[in-house]
Design a protein around this motif. Sequence first.
Motif, PDB file in Angstrom:
ATOM      1  N   ARG A  23       0.839  -1.212   0.000  1.00 44.57           N
ATOM      2  CA  ARG A  23       0.000   0.000   0.000  1.00 44.57           C
ATOM      3  C   ARG A  23       0.871   1.259   0.000  1.00 44.57           C
ATOM      4  O   ARG A  23       0.550   2.245  -0.680  1.00 44.57           O
ATOM      5  CB  ARG A  23      -0.910   0.009   1.221  1.00 44.57           C
ATOM      6  CG  ARG A  23      -2.116  -0.891   1.125  1.00 44.57           C
ATOM      7  CD  ARG A  23      -3.118  -0.540   2.227  1.00 44.57           C
ATOM      8  NE  ARG A  23      -4.217  -1.498   2.312  1.00 44.57           N
ATOM      9  CZ  ARG A  23      -5.326  -1.273   2.989  1.00 44.57           C
ATOM     10  NH1 ARG A  23      -5.488  -0.135   3.658  1.00 44.57           N
ATOM     11  NH2 ARG A  23      -6.287  -2.186   3.033  1.00 44.57           N
ATOM     12  N   LEU A  24       1.932   1.244   0.781  1.00 42.23           N
ATOM     13  CA  LEU A  24       2.797   2.419   0.859  1.00 42.23           C
ATOM     14  C   LEU A  24       3.374   2.750  -0.515  1.00 42.23           C
ATOM     15  O   LEU A  24       3.350   3.912  -0.947  1.00 42.23           O
ATOM     16  CB  LEU A  24       3.928   2.183   1.860  1.00 42.23           C
ATOM     17  CG  LEU A  24       4.978   3.292   1.942  1.00 42.23           C
ATOM     18  CD1 LEU A  24       4.349   4.621   2.359  1.00 42.23           C
ATOM     19  CD2 LEU A  24       6.087   2.895   2.916  1.00 42.23           C
ATOM     20  N   PHE A  25       3.874   1.757  -1.217  1.00 36.98           N
ATOM     21  CA  PHE A  25       4.499   2.017  -2.517  1.00 36.98           C
ATOM     22  C   PHE A  25       3.456   2.376  -3.575  1.00 36.98           C
ATOM     23  O   PHE A  25       3.764   3.101  -4.522  1.00 36.98           O
ATOM     24  CB  PHE A  25       5.338   0.815  -2.958  1.00 36.98           C
ATOM     25  CG  PHE A  25       6.704   0.808  -2.349  1.00 36.98           C
ATOM     26  CD1 PHE A  25       7.754   1.476  -2.958  1.00 36.98           C
ATOM     27  CD2 PHE A  25       6.939   0.174  -1.150  1.00 36.98           C
ATOM     28  CE1 PHE A  25       9.008   1.499  -2.381  1.00 36.98           C
ATOM     29  CE2 PHE A  25       8.193   0.184  -0.563  1.00 36.98           C
ATOM     30  CZ  PHE A  25       9.237   0.853  -1.182  1.00 36.98           C
ATOM     31  N   ARG A  26       2.239   1.882  -3.428  1.00 37.82           N
ATOM     32  CA  ARG A  26       1.207   2.296  -4.374  1.00 37.82           C
ATOM     33  C   ARG A  26       0.790   3.741  -4.102  1.00 37.82           C
ATOM     34  O   ARG A  26       0.540   4.523  -5.019  1.00 37.82           O
ATOM     35  CB  ARG A  26      -0.001   1.366  -4.271  1.00 37.82           C
ATOM     36  CG  ARG A  26      -1.123   1.783  -5.216  1.00 37.82           C
ATOM     37  CD  ARG A  26      -2.335   0.877  -5.131  1.00 37.82           C
ATOM     38  NE  ARG A  26      -3.389   1.425  -5.966  1.00 37.82           N
ATOM     39  CZ  ARG A  26      -4.290   2.326  -5.555  1.00 37.82           C
ATOM     40  NH1 ARG A  26      -4.253   2.765  -4.310  1.00 37.82           N
ATOM     41  NH2 ARG A  26      -5.209   2.772  -6.376  1.00 37.82           N
ATOM     42  N   HIS A  27       0.706   4.109  -2.824  1.00 34.69           N
ATOM     43  CA  HIS A  27       0.286   5.459  -2.429  1.00 34.69           C
ATOM     44  C   HIS A  27       1.345   6.501  -2.800  1.00 34.69           C
ATOM     45  O   HIS A  27       1.031   7.526  -3.420  1.00 34.69           O
ATOM     46  CB  HIS A  27       0.019   5.476  -0.927  1.00 34.69           C
ATOM     47  CG  HIS A  27      -0.154   6.848  -0.355  1.00 34.69           C
ATOM     48  ND1 HIS A  27      -1.291   7.608  -0.557  1.00 34.69           N
ATOM     49  CD2 HIS A  27       0.685   7.617   0.408  1.00 34.69           C
ATOM     50  CE1 HIS A  27      -1.163   8.772   0.058  1.00 34.69           C
ATOM     51  NE2 HIS A  27       0.023   8.805   0.649  1.00 34.69           N
ATOM     52  N   ALA A  28       2.588   6.254  -2.405  1.00 32.98           N
ATOM     53  CA  ALA A  28       3.690   7.180  -2.707  1.00 32.98           C
ATOM     54  C   ALA A  28       4.278   6.778  -4.052  1.00 32.98           C
ATOM     55  O   ALA A  28       5.270   6.048  -4.119  1.00 32.98           O
ATOM     56  CB  ALA A  28       4.738   7.114  -1.594  1.00 32.98           C
TER      57      ALA A  28
ATOM     58  N   TRP B  64       6.042   8.084  -6.191  1.00 36.70           N
ATOM     59  CA  TRP B  64       7.423   8.469  -6.464  1.00 36.70           C
ATOM     60  C   TRP B  64       8.433   7.551  -5.765  1.00 36.70           C
ATOM     61  O   TRP B  64       9.613   7.519  -6.124  1.00 36.70           O
ATOM     62  CB  TRP B  64       7.669   9.895  -5.947  1.00 36.70           C
ATOM     63  CG  TRP B  64       7.377  10.048  -4.487  1.00 36.70           C
ATOM     64  CD1 TRP B  64       6.182  10.381  -3.920  1.00 36.70           C
ATOM     65  CD2 TRP B  64       8.282   9.829  -3.393  1.00 36.70           C
ATOM     66  NE1 TRP B  64       6.283  10.393  -2.544  1.00 36.70           N
ATOM     67  CE2 TRP B  64       7.563  10.052  -2.190  1.00 36.70           C
ATOM     68  CE3 TRP B  64       9.634   9.480  -3.317  1.00 36.70           C
ATOM     69  CZ2 TRP B  64       8.146   9.933  -0.943  1.00 36.70           C
ATOM     70  CZ3 TRP B  64      10.217   9.349  -2.063  1.00 36.70           C
ATOM     71  CH2 TRP B  64       9.482   9.575  -0.892  1.00 36.70           C
ATOM     72  N   LEU B  65       7.977   6.785  -4.770  1.00 35.14           N
ATOM     73  CA  LEU B  65       8.901   6.117  -3.862  1.00 35.14           C
ATOM     74  C   LEU B  65       9.674   4.983  -4.522  1.00 35.14           C
ATOM     75  O   LEU B  65      10.892   4.838  -4.293  1.00 35.14           O
ATOM     76  CB  LEU B  65       8.126   5.598  -2.640  1.00 35.14           C
ATOM     77  CG  LEU B  65       8.939   4.942  -1.529  1.00 35.14           C
ATOM     78  CD1 LEU B  65      10.022   5.872  -1.013  1.00 35.14           C
ATOM     79  CD2 LEU B  65       8.007   4.505  -0.385  1.00 35.14           C
ATOM     80  N   ARG B  66       9.004   4.187  -5.324  1.00 38.83           N
ATOM     81  CA  ARG B  66       9.677   3.045  -5.958  1.00 38.83           C
ATOM     82  C   ARG B  66      10.845   3.511  -6.824  1.00 38.83           C
ATOM     83  O   ARG B  66      11.972   3.018  -6.690  1.00 38.83           O
ATOM     84  CB  ARG B  66       8.676   2.249  -6.798  1.00 38.83           C
ATOM     85  CG  ARG B  66       9.312   1.084  -7.560  1.00 38.83           C
ATOM     86  CD  ARG B  66       8.294   0.418  -8.486  1.00 38.83           C
ATOM     87  NE  ARG B  66       8.917  -0.577  -9.334  1.00 38.83           N
ATOM     88  CZ  ARG B  66       9.067  -1.851  -9.021  1.00 38.83           C
ATOM     89  NH1 ARG B  66       8.634  -2.291  -7.869  1.00 38.83           N
ATOM     90  NH2 ARG B  66       9.654  -2.682  -9.855  1.00 38.83           N
ATOM     91  N   LEU B  67      10.579   4.474  -7.716  1.00 38.10           N
ATOM     92  CA  LEU B  67      11.634   4.960  -8.602  1.00 38.10           C
ATOM     93  C   LEU B  67      12.740   5.644  -7.792  1.00 38.10           C
ATOM     94  O   LEU B  67      13.928   5.469  -8.076  1.00 38.10           O
ATOM     95  CB  LEU B  67      11.052   5.929  -9.629  1.00 38.10           C
ATOM     96  CG  LEU B  67      12.052   6.544 -10.612  1.00 38.10           C
ATOM     97  CD1 LEU B  67      12.749   5.457 -11.426  1.00 38.10           C
ATOM     98  CD2 LEU B  67      11.347   7.539 -11.541  1.00 38.10           C
ATOM     99  N   HIS B  68      12.345   6.402  -6.778  1.00 36.62           N
ATOM    100  CA  HIS B  68      13.321   7.097  -5.942  1.00 36.62           C
ATOM    101  C   HIS B  68      14.273   6.107  -5.274  1.00 36.62           C
ATOM    102  O   HIS B  68      15.498   6.291  -5.287  1.00 36.62           O
ATOM    103  CB  HIS B  68      12.574   7.908  -4.881  1.00 36.62           C
ATOM    104  CG  HIS B  68      13.461   8.653  -3.936  1.00 36.62           C
ATOM    105  ND1 HIS B  68      14.040   9.864  -4.255  1.00 36.62           N
ATOM    106  CD2 HIS B  68      13.887   8.355  -2.673  1.00 36.62           C
ATOM    107  CE1 HIS B  68      14.767  10.282  -3.235  1.00 36.62           C
ATOM    108  NE2 HIS B  68      14.692   9.383  -2.268  1.00 36.62           N
TER     109      HIS B  68
END
Length: 451
Positions: free
Chosen positions: A249-254, A256-260
């Motif tokens: 859920r966190l990575f779907r919500h944020a 930008w986070l995965r690529l970052h």
Amino acid sequence: MAENTPDEGEGDDGSEEFREMLREFLAGNTDLDPAKLASAAGLPDDPEMVQRLIGQLQHALQNSGDGINWGLATEQARALAGRSAVPSTPAERTSLEQALHVAALWLDEATDISSLTTEPVLLTRAGWADATMPVWTQLAEPVANSIADALTDVLEEHAAGEFEGMIGGAGKLMRNIGGTLFAMQLGQVVGQLASEAVSGGDVGIPLLDGETRQAALVPQNVDAFGAGLDIPIDEIRLYLAVRELAHARLFRHAKWLRLHLLTQITDFARGIHIDTSRLEELAADFDPQNPEELRAAVTSGALIPPKSDDQLAALARLETMLALIEGWVDVVTAAATTRLPHAVGIAETVRRRRAAGGPAESAFSTLVGLELRPRRLREAAAMWQAVHDAVGAEVRDDLWSHPDVVPGDADIDDPTALVARLSGGAPEPDDVDRALEDLLADDSGDRPRED
């Protein structure tokens, strides 16, 4: 004018002669035992593995392309993971599916971050290896290329006598062979990881495709995790289901986070280079009948020199982000699993497991020179808990809306200022703040005038 035939073109640079020498070796027409080459490459002394290695090296001799055959790594990982696989029963799968459903409902109470858009999946060990390999290859590719370049450079620089003409035009061939060996090593590591990882987010980074597979559990490994804990397996399954869904859920919500995060990792990896002086020493002293030193150098990470200052700084930033991610997951999971009698004990087991890392994770660390373990996990979790206690889940989770508002090292060290800002107040000034205010007041002429 007659055109050159392929044989004439190959013979001009000496690579065909070198190729023939390697063919003779792979056919068993030399004194060097191929099993010892497998050992030198860090692969187990397994007849099936040796035959697979020889077959892939023979294929590399015929391959005219340039680059790493990552499909080989996937094949190797799937084969190794499949060896220890035990199919889950329908009852076990039904139990995990129910756990995932309940976990989603519990998470709705613990976070305002919305649920996933795709259903979680249950993966076999081989399926986990296959699904996660694209990210592993992304992380390993810079090191693989560095090894291939270093091997070619050393051979070309130090070739002498009858080998000089052979090596001169065989750079691409050596890259293919070196890439084959590295791909098989990576496949070995990921295959081992597949027997340890309980989920898609188990190592902290997003290993699954965020669009088609947002969350996954490995039933065989979930049950193995609970073995010996003296905790009902249903509680283990529920707790690990909550953790995996919270991470996804966190990575779907944020968004930008995965690529970052992956960019931080690959930027670090691109700074890795191979110690050619160490490679030269190994080449000069290499005993074909005793490849243990070469194997130890490859599998221990001895060919990767100490990290540069820039790499150390990048690693510190990466560790902070991993700690923030897993600290948030810990806090949200704890809030969502209060109904589980043994939640605290399971959480401590998870933290210890992440802090220590498994054998395969250690192998990946030595192979690529990168550890994926957050060193400040407890401090980050304490910060997220302090924020939650002060302002609630909604404001806490809004801190993931943009990289510029995500807490940093100073917030983990002391969340007081962060909590005060989010609460709309100001923290009590400490001694340093008071001294700075006095200094600024003196400079502005606000101090008493001396007659």
